[in-house]
Design a protein around this motif. Structure first.
Motif, mmCIF file in Angstrom:
data_model
loop_
_atom_site.group_PDB
_atom_site.id
_atom_site.type_symbol
_atom_site.label_atom_id
_atom_site.label_comp_id
_atom_site.label_asym_id
_atom_site.label_seq_id
_atom_site.Cartn_x
_atom_site.Cartn_y
_atom_site.Cartn_z
ATOM 1 N N THR A 23 0.826 -1.213 0.000
ATOM 2 C CA THR A 23 0.000 0.000 0.000
ATOM 3 C C THR A 23 0.858 1.261 0.000
ATOM 4 O O THR A 23 0.342 2.370 0.165
ATOM 5 N N THR A 24 2.163 1.076 -0.172
ATOM 6 C CA THR A 24 3.035 2.265 -0.153
ATOM 7 C C THR A 24 3.898 2.335 -1.418
ATOM 8 O O THR A 24 3.446 2.780 -2.456
ATOM 9 N N THR A 25 5.133 1.840 -1.335
ATOM 10 C CA THR A 25 6.077 2.030 -2.445
ATOM 11 C C THR A 25 5.720 1.245 -3.701
ATOM 12 O O THR A 25 6.012 1.672 -4.810
ATOM 13 N N GLN A 34 -16.605 -3.312 1.867
ATOM 14 C CA GLN A 34 -15.791 -3.121 3.072
ATOM 15 C C GLN A 34 -14.349 -3.532 2.785
ATOM 16 O O GLN A 34 -14.096 -4.664 2.381
ATOM 17 N N LEU A 35 -13.435 -2.615 3.012
ATOM 18 C CA LEU A 35 -12.041 -2.848 2.663
ATOM 19 C C LEU A 35 -11.159 -2.510 3.867
ATOM 20 O O LEU A 35 -11.260 -1.417 4.429
ATOM 21 N N THR A 36 -10.317 -3.477 4.244
ATOM 22 C CA THR A 36 -9.397 -3.234 5.359
ATOM 23 C C THR A 36 -7.969 -3.489 4.889
ATOM 24 O O THR A 36 -7.676 -4.565 4.348
ATOM 25 N N PHE A 37 -7.121 -2.511 5.050
ATOM 26 C CA PHE A 37 -5.690 -2.703 4.826
ATOM 27 C C PHE A 37 -4.992 -2.479 6.154
ATOM 28 O O PHE A 37 -5.049 -1.367 6.697
ATOM 29 N N ARG A 38 -4.366 -3.520 6.705
ATOM 30 C CA ARG A 38 -3.583 -3.316 7.915
ATOM 31 C C ARG A 38 -2.253 -2.709 7.480
ATOM 32 O O ARG A 38 -1.442 -3.364 6.848
ATOM 33 N N GLY A 39 -2.070 -1.466 7.764
ATOM 34 C CA GLY A 39 -0.830 -0.816 7.369
ATOM 35 C C GLY A 39 -1.100 0.601 6.906
ATOM 36 O O GLY A 39 -2.234 1.079 6.939
ATOM 37 N N ILE A 40 -0.024 1.239 6.467
ATOM 38 C CA ILE A 40 -0.117 2.630 6.024
ATOM 39 C C ILE A 40 -0.397 2.647 4.523
ATOM 40 O O ILE A 40 0.187 1.868 3.773
ATOM 41 N N CYS A 41 -1.281 3.546 4.100
ATOM 42 C CA CYS A 41 -1.578 3.692 2.675
ATOM 43 C C CYS A 41 -1.135 5.075 2.225
ATOM 44 O O CYS A 41 -1.442 6.078 2.889
ATOM 45 N N THR A 42 -0.461 5.135 1.082
ATOM 46 C CA THR A 42 -0.168 6.467 0.551
ATOM 47 C C THR A 42 -1.496 7.094 0.118
ATOM 48 O O THR A 42 -2.445 6.382 -0.256
#
Lengths: 475, 169
Positions: free
Chosen positions: A186-188, A201-209
């Protein structure tokens, strides 16, 4: 006389509850809904012909193969038919290493025709994972699948996984997606959305840009509930602040202070009209960035916000500032843990006052509690949001305030979500426990706590003697 | 310490992670006050102390873990007293330094043991300790690998870096 006895027997038979094997099949199905699959197949199988018939016609089995014994795994696999399964959890973690290989040697995935929900945990063998996902990606198979969860933070899955998983996400039946994958997803090196999806319903465990969030909202226009840890603004350009030469010369400290107070503006995230609920689980955004996010998602009705460790923007504690941001919301829950700077003028009474206005107390009925430990403030809505609670060391500067002091019911329920309790008993003092809701709740809750004790005996003894000697009535 | 029950209902405690040094007798008293305890995570230091106090926990534990993140205490467990102290465990994660310890665990805990992870020393650490010893001795890794091959076929075993996973039943 004999006639009387006969009547009594009849009455007794009428009023006595039926035995388990006399219950109608609908009731037995309801009971099976509540039992785990090991219990069903170990305790009920081969009890009688009727039960065997019911077990073979029941078609809502939830197979959870996490933490299962090899014996039970083999037993269940030999007795169950794939078309009876609606939920499936496969875990290849340390406890059940190799279970995926074993499972795939027994079943073809596409035979789970009624599968609604699939959870895949710690599957490091990419070949097996792709084998499962390719079965799902086929639009003609598993047409009822509405929920998928993939957990593996250490994964280094390759291009085939990306291609297949993005196809899976376009499955028309899919409504809920939960990914706890490696940081880069979800980042680089973010997941490349390829076409529109029907996910709600959407879950991303972590940081998203922020850019990944933008793309997500474009490709998932149906999205209603979005849960992430944090938004990363590193690649975003603040349109309100293109630095001039003069500003470049100003001190770093001044720039930092300006950043905290001024409004920020970034390229729009193009939120859809459907997004109703947002959760940020480890937010490090400044208050001004949070304001921007909330102004971008005007349809939001539910907002849950938990700050990341070492969060330091004091303005997040300002109840007045929040009023205008959350006035249209039905639910706003938060846990703010804020580290104060050395020269902070923050004051507990002033802070709590801003959450005692008619807006918070009467209109929204959102109540908060505040705890201060040295230079850390913890401000949270009630009931407490997290499933864990850290009972910290009380410092000499410990302060406690709550807007729910007269709401006994809320105080009783305030820790109902807490399952894990961390106790640092090295320097605990009686007054800390007197004033918080927390101890009271522990005695009243029926849920099982997993307790994490960080015990330093001598200091705990001091605390205990104070509790015993001075005041028991609070418990 | 047992007075901790004045703030907690210890009947509700399922999992106990003990991070700090606690006097052994008080820790034993605490364990006895937790009838529904299912999991313990602790260090080798505590086991030594419990052994000295002739402790025995006869109830079946769902899991027992020697904390792999406690860097001060990565010594292998003294297996014989451990199995005597905790004779009933379903899932075990434990550091060992020889194959005989593994055999002993499988033999003594076979009543309830479902899966076990043996954390084994790396060859490097063994080499440092036995620098002057005969170099043609089998490496630790090889000894454990050979032992895995001797295990019953119905067990599912895997050696993953410095861990041996065995799924028994």
């Amino acid at each position: 006389m004999g006639n009387k006895n006969h009547k009594l027997k009849k009455i007794r038979k009428f009023i006595s509850p039926p035995t388990l094997d006399e219950l109608p099949v609908e009731i037995l199905y309801k009971i099976l809904d509540e039992l785990d699959v090991s219990t069903i197949f170990i305790s009920l199988y081969h009890v009688c012909k009727r039960f065997d018939k019911i077990l073979s016609s029941y078609n809502k089995y939830h197979l959870n193969f996490k933490n299962i014994s090899l014996t039970n795994f083999n037993l269940i696999c030999s007795r169950i038919h794939p078309e009876q399964v609606t939920e499936l959890t496969l875990s290849d973690d340390d406890d059940n290493l190799g279970i995926i290989e074993l499972f795939l040697s027994k079943f073809s995935f596409h035979t789970f025709t009624r599968l609604h929900s699939l959870t895949l945990i710690q599957i490091n063998n990419e070949e097996f994972l792709n084998q499962i996902l390719i079965s799902i990606a086929d639009r003609n198979s598993l047409v009822n699948l509405s929920s998928i969860k993939i957990i593996n933070v250490d994964e280094t899955y390759g291009d085939l996984f990306i291609e297949v998983i993005m196809t899976v996400l376009t499955k028309p039946s899919l409504r809920q997606v939960y990914f706890d994958l490696s940081y880069s997803r979800t980042t680089t090196n973010p997941l490349p959305w390829i076409e529109q999806c029907s996910i709600k319903q959407l879950t991303f465990r972590g940081i998203c840009t922020v850019n990944f969030v933008r793309n997500t909202l474009i490709c998932v226009p149906t999205l209603e509930i979005f849960k992430v840890d944090d938004f990363d603004f590193d690649e975003e350009i603040d349109l309100n602040h293109i630095p001039t030469h003069q500003e470049d010369d100003s001190s770093e400290e001044e720039n930092y202070e300006n950043q905290l107070t001024r409004k920020v503006q970034f390229a729009s995230i193009e939120s859809t009209n459907n997004l109703k609920s947002l959760t940020l689980n480890a937010c490090s955004m400044s208050m001004s960035k949070l304001e921007w996010v909330l102004q971008e998602i005007i349809t939001l009705k539910r907002f849950r916000l938990i700050t990341a460790p070492l969060y330091d923007d004091e303005s997040i504690l300002d109840g007045y500032r929040w009023e205008s941001l959350v006035s249209n919301m039905e639910k706003f829950q938060f846990v703010f843990s804020v580290n104060l700077s050395n020269d902070s003028k923050w004051d507990a009474d002033t802070c709590i006052e801003k959450f005692q206005t008619p807006f918070w107390i009467n209109e929204k009925q959102w109540f908060v509690t505040l705890e201060k430990y040295d230079d850390e403030i913890i401000l949270y809505t009630l009931p407490y949001l997290n499933n864990f609670f850290v009972l910290k060391n009380e410092s000499n500067l410990f302060e406690y305030r709550s807007t729910a002091n007269e709401n006994l019911l809320l105080k009783i329920q305030s820790m109902n979500n807490v399952h894990d309790l961390y106790i640092d008993a090295s320097n605990m003092k009686k007054s800390q426990l007197e004033v918080t809701n927390f101890v009271y709740i522990l005695f009243n809750s029926s849920i099982y706590f997993r307790i994490f004790l960080f015990l330093v005996f001598l200091m705990l003894q001091i605390y205990i003697s104070m509790v015993n000697g001075q005041n028991q009535k609070h418990f | 310490m047992t007075d901790i029950q004045t703030i907690l209902d210890l009947n509700n405690v399922e999992k106990l992670i003990r991070d700090e040094c606690v006097p052994t007798m008080d820790f034993i008293a605490l364990l006895n006050l937790m009838p529904n305890l299912q999991s313990i995570k602790t260090t080798t230091i505590l086991l030594d102390a419990l052994n000295a106090a002739k402790f025995c926990h006869t109830k079946c534990l769902r899991s027992f873990v020697i904390d792999p993140n406690c860097y001060d205490d990565q010594r292998p467990v003294n297996i014989e007293p451990f199995c005597a102290m905790f004779p009933r465990i379903e899932k075990l994660i434990i550091p060992v330094d020889n194959v005989d310890s593994c055999r002993y665990v499988l033999d003594q805990l076979n009543q309830d043991l479902i899966s076990v992870i043996f954390r084994i020393p790396s060859n490097d650490s063994v080499l440092i300790e036995s620098e002057n010893e005969n170099e043609d001795e089998n490496s630790t890794d090889d000894m454990f690998s050979e032992w895995i091959n001797e295990l019953p076929k119905q067990y599912r075993c895997q050696k993953k870096q410095q861990q041996i996973h065995i799924w028994i039943k």
